[in-house]
Scaffold this active site. Sequence first.
Site, mmCIF file in Angstrom:
data_model
loop_
_atom_site.group_PDB
_atom_site.id
_atom_site.type_symbol
_atom_site.label_atom_id
_atom_site.label_comp_id
_atom_site.label_asym_id
_atom_site.label_seq_id
_atom_site.Cartn_x
_atom_site.Cartn_y
_atom_site.Cartn_z
ATOM 1 N N ASN A 1 1.371 2.991 -3.313
ATOM 2 C CA ASN A 1 1.842 4.360 -3.498
ATOM 3 C C ASN A 1 1.128 5.097 -4.621
ATOM 4 O OD1 ASN A 1 3.478 2.170 -4.650
ATOM 5 N ND2 ASN A 1 4.497 3.775 -5.790
ATOM 6 N N SER B 1 10.453 4.051 4.968
ATOM 7 C CA SER B 1 11.258 5.147 4.422
ATOM 8 C C SER B 1 10.843 6.445 5.107
ATOM 9 C CB SER B 1 10.971 5.260 2.920
ATOM 10 O OG SER B 1 12.137 5.508 2.211
ATOM 11 N N HIS C 1 11.337 9.603 4.349
ATOM 12 C CA HIS C 1 10.964 10.805 3.581
ATOM 13 C C HIS C 1 9.526 10.785 3.073
ATOM 14 C CE1 HIS C 1 11.300 9.378 -0.726
ATOM 15 N NE2 HIS C 1 11.937 8.394 -0.129
ATOM 16 N N CYS D 1 8.706 7.363 -9.752
ATOM 17 C CA CYS D 1 9.836 6.825 -10.510
ATOM 18 C C CYS D 1 9.530 6.787 -11.995
ATOM 19 C CB CYS D 1 10.160 5.419 -10.037
ATOM 20 S SG CYS D 1 10.463 5.381 -8.289
#
Length: 663
Positions: free
Chosen positions: A161, A211, A213, A338
């Site tokens: 990511n 996921s 989204h 995050c």
Amino acid sequence: MNPEIYLDANATSPVLPAAFRAAAAAMADGFGNPSSSHAAGLRARAMREEVRACARRVLGADEGRLMFNSGATEGIQTAVLSALCAVHEARARGEACGDLVLIGATEHKAVPESLAHWNRLLGTGLELRTLPVDAAGRHRLDVLRELAPRAVLVCTMAANNETGVVSDLDGIAAALQDSASPALWMVDCVQALGKLPLNLSASRIDYAPFSGHKLYAPKGIGMLYVRAGAPFTPLMCGGGQEEGQRSGTENMAGIAALGAVLRALEEGGTFRTHAALLACRARLAAALQDAFPGVVFNAPFEHALPTTINFSVPGVSSADVLEVFDAAGMRVSAGSACSAAKAAPSHVLDAMGVPGWQSASAVRMSFGPLVDDAVIELACARIAACARALALPLLAPMALSGERAGLVQLEHEGDTGWLLFDPASRSCIAIDVPVALAERGAAMLRAGGYRLLAALSTAPDGGADAATFALCAHAGAGIAGWPDSGIEARLEDGRRLPAIALGADALVRDGAAYLFGRLEDGVLAPRFAFGDLPEYGAAAALQCGRASERALASAHAPVQAEAMELDADALQRWLAEHPEALVVDVRCAREFSVGPVALHGQVALNVPLARLAEHATHWLGADTRPLLFVCRSGARSARAARTLRSLGHPRAWSLAGGFALAG
Ligand code: PLP
């Protein structure tokens, strides 16, 4: 304000219009509960099963379990629980089991955190070992081969990511095969959906979380694939939904929306091709190279998704890049979403062995496969504007105060220092600069071509402390302590004190304290006071302290209790009631230059928070207009308003929540 360019798709994506419509339909006519046996329930169930069938086709998962859940964190949790429970049960049967879990060094923290959690809760006592990656961010297959025979579970991601680095899943599968590893294998497929071909049932993968989204479905919907025959333990029990695999009434709006995205993937024509995405990346990378000639890309493009660019600019922190990009309306992030709030180095880049500065100043730009060329072109133009803004001198002359000398406040963890500077003579005096900021202060001087006249401290011994020496060392010149200028100035009370000239102004020394102001016929008209000057008429000078908490103080009244924050609703009314108000943007000059803000047709005046002291004397004296401070999030403007109020300004306000909420 600049129209928004969203380049943070790896954090989350906007919702595909077709997905939005599908969700709305599921909440309107299709609101039934799929567990109900009446017609409304049957229709809902049919919709859910259509989506599941489509997901199976898109993921190549014709066999095995495919359940809907809330997202990848839940899927990861379920996979980890399933694998660890299997170890428990095997041990209970007296079977020998491995003692290791191998976790890719660049995994999203949902993986190591859930492993540590369940390993502790279940008392499994497995060793959680990091599987290192090489400089390109790919798993060390030699290490995997060596450790795989002892592993009960191997966790690797399909694509990272932060960097977009695509794992060598075939290589990992071969290493597990060659070493006859009994390990279960979880592959976090969050960043792979819609960007990499997947054929799950034909692979050795046991668990694959997704996921919605991250690919144009809303937040709160995800999927977990579990290979046929792989151990499975439900994370949630209750009503037995999803065939008892995941209890809890389904998020039907989310499933419908995810279905629309999966259908778009299956049918083609909605998302850009791989070749088109490669061209978008090439265009953005070229724009970054033009704008920042020293830019470094933190992952090799040949092994990365075309939709992620991770870069560092020498000498520019990720916080500075983010701030200026955000002001220009470009949303990017530092490292993973995050950890974006903390300016910590990236564990992913550290694992790849990139130099510390690159890791600490990394910026991630990511776009989704719906991106269009016009947005990329606009982004390229804004990157160039941001680079120009980042090159602006920090010690720039500012017009408002009408005084020649400038005053910049430097803060570090509760300590405050000050740079007094005269743009005309390019000379500067530093007072109380914290040691940690000595290098930054010196860089500001160098960038502006300033000569350091003296580095002073208001510490009780009045001498030069470590910070002043550090600043001098970094500035390559200057005098730590009070220079012997031979000049004297008179105070209004008649005392004669040693002084240093700074342009037409002067700094006067009184023990370990200093007064700064205009020298008129040898008499000082003080503006700022540094250090403890109890016997001096403090009301005439603004007290500039060493502690950030109360960096600015005066003899005026304490802060009034009345609210000084305006929310977006109250703003229009307030502006109408105060047509004479001065709107002051307290962001740094670089942010202002790429995204000046107009409220009520009036472009805000830019006075960076670090220059508040310099201008406060003006607003407390000559200019008594009501002040509305504004900034990006409302934090800096609240500080400015609080400071002005505590200095005795009765009409200083802050726009709560910043421009982000004012629309
Ligand atoms: N795994 C990866 C690779 C991710 O990028 C993310 C989200 O950033 C997650 C897992 C967690 O996904 P979610 O927060 O949707 O549960």
